[in-house]
Design an enzyme around this catalytic site. Structure first.
Site, PDB file in Angstrom:
ATOM      1  N   HIS A  20       1.827   2.138  -3.366  1.00  0.00           N
ATOM      2  CA  HIS A  20       0.749   2.806  -4.114  1.00  0.00           C
ATOM      3  C   HIS A  20       0.830   4.318  -3.961  1.00  0.00           C
ATOM      4  O   HIS A  20       0.705   5.047  -4.943  1.00  0.00           O
ATOM      5  CB  HIS A  20      -0.630   2.360  -3.596  1.00  0.00           C
ATOM      6  CG  HIS A  20      -1.171   1.148  -4.282  1.00  0.00           C
ATOM      7  ND1 HIS A  20      -1.390   1.091  -5.641  1.00  0.00           N
ATOM      8  CD2 HIS A  20      -1.556  -0.054  -3.800  1.00  0.00           C
ATOM      9  CE1 HIS A  20      -1.881  -0.095  -5.962  1.00  0.00           C
ATOM     10  NE2 HIS A  20      -1.988  -0.823  -4.849  1.00  0.00           N
ATOM     11  N   GLU A  58       0.833  -1.218   0.000  1.00  0.00           N
ATOM     12  CA  GLU A  58       0.000   0.000   0.000  1.00  0.00           C
ATOM     13  C   GLU A  58       0.861   1.259   0.000  1.00  0.00           C
ATOM     14  O   GLU A  58       0.523   2.256  -0.648  1.00  0.00           O
ATOM     15  CB  GLU A  58      -0.950   0.009   1.206  1.00  0.00           C
ATOM     16  CG  GLU A  58      -1.925  -1.161   1.270  1.00  0.00           C
ATOM     17  CD  GLU A  58      -2.649  -1.436  -0.030  1.00  0.00           C
ATOM     18  OE1 GLU A  58      -2.988  -0.480  -0.755  1.00  0.00           O
ATOM     19  OE2 GLU A  58      -2.858  -2.624  -0.341  1.00  0.00           O
TER      20      GLU A  58
HETATM   21 ZN    ZN Z   1      -2.576  -2.779  -4.712  1.00  0.00          ZN
END
Ligand code: ZN
Length: 180
Positions: free
Chosen positions: A160, A157
């Site tokens: 991201h 994450e």
């Molecule tokens: Zn992802």
């Protein structure tokens, strides 16, 4: 309510943006968006609800995946003694282990459907962030250490919000990394 259709898919350009800091103090609007993101993860891990809304199971969601390029993310893993649940704003990595690990089954991503692959991740990672306290419903600055599977989910994450996708990092050179 966030549904599969609200999650942007590769090659949407927002997925490649470096997200900007969330303004502090965190606004009520941002807080409620984060709650919607957490609700998505929880529903996605409830078989009946996931079926009803036809949503794909996930254990983490970064806000740029719903086209809001801000440095915030949610993590939820129900399948534990005590659910692993974090709502995280403006995370900064303080330290990471030299030892590496990877998911034996490979990583997947709500924004990259139908792809899986093994990615090297740090076994342990220490992070400073604003974290939502469920009791008080307020954000608190905290230092968190994630290990193993939790560390993998966090790093996925965190990538991201920096515009990186797991498909950029798929490798067969796993060396002596620990399989998780
Ligand atoms: Zn992802």
């Amino acid at each position: 309510m966030i549904l599969d259709k609200d999650i942007i898919k590769n090659p949407h350009p927002t997925l490649r943006m470096v997200s900007s800091d969330v303004e502090v103090p965190v606004s009520d609007e941002t807080k409620s968006k984060l709650k919607e993101m957490m609700e998505y993860l929880k529903m996605s891990q409830d078989e009946e609800l996931a079926k009803k809304y036809s949503i794909t199971p996930g254990v983490g969601l970064a806000s740029n995946q719903i086209n809001i390029p801000k440095r915030m993310l949610v993590l939820y893993i129900k399948d534990e003694e005590k659910p692993f649940e974090y709502t995280i704003v403006n995370p900064v990595v303080l330290a990471k282990s030299t030892g590496m690990c990877y998911l034996g089954n490979g990583e997947g991503c709500l924004s990259v459907p139908d792809k899986q692959g093994r990615v090297l991740r740090h076994k342990r990672i220490k992070v400073k962030a604003l974290v939502l306290n469920k009791e008080t419903d307020e954000f608190e600055e905290k230092v968190l250490t994630f290990q193993g599977y939790h560390a993998i989910v966090f790093q996925h994450e965190f990538d991201h919000i920096n515009g990186t996708l797991f498909i950029d990092k798929i490798t067969n050179n796993l060396g002596d990394a620990l399989e998780i």
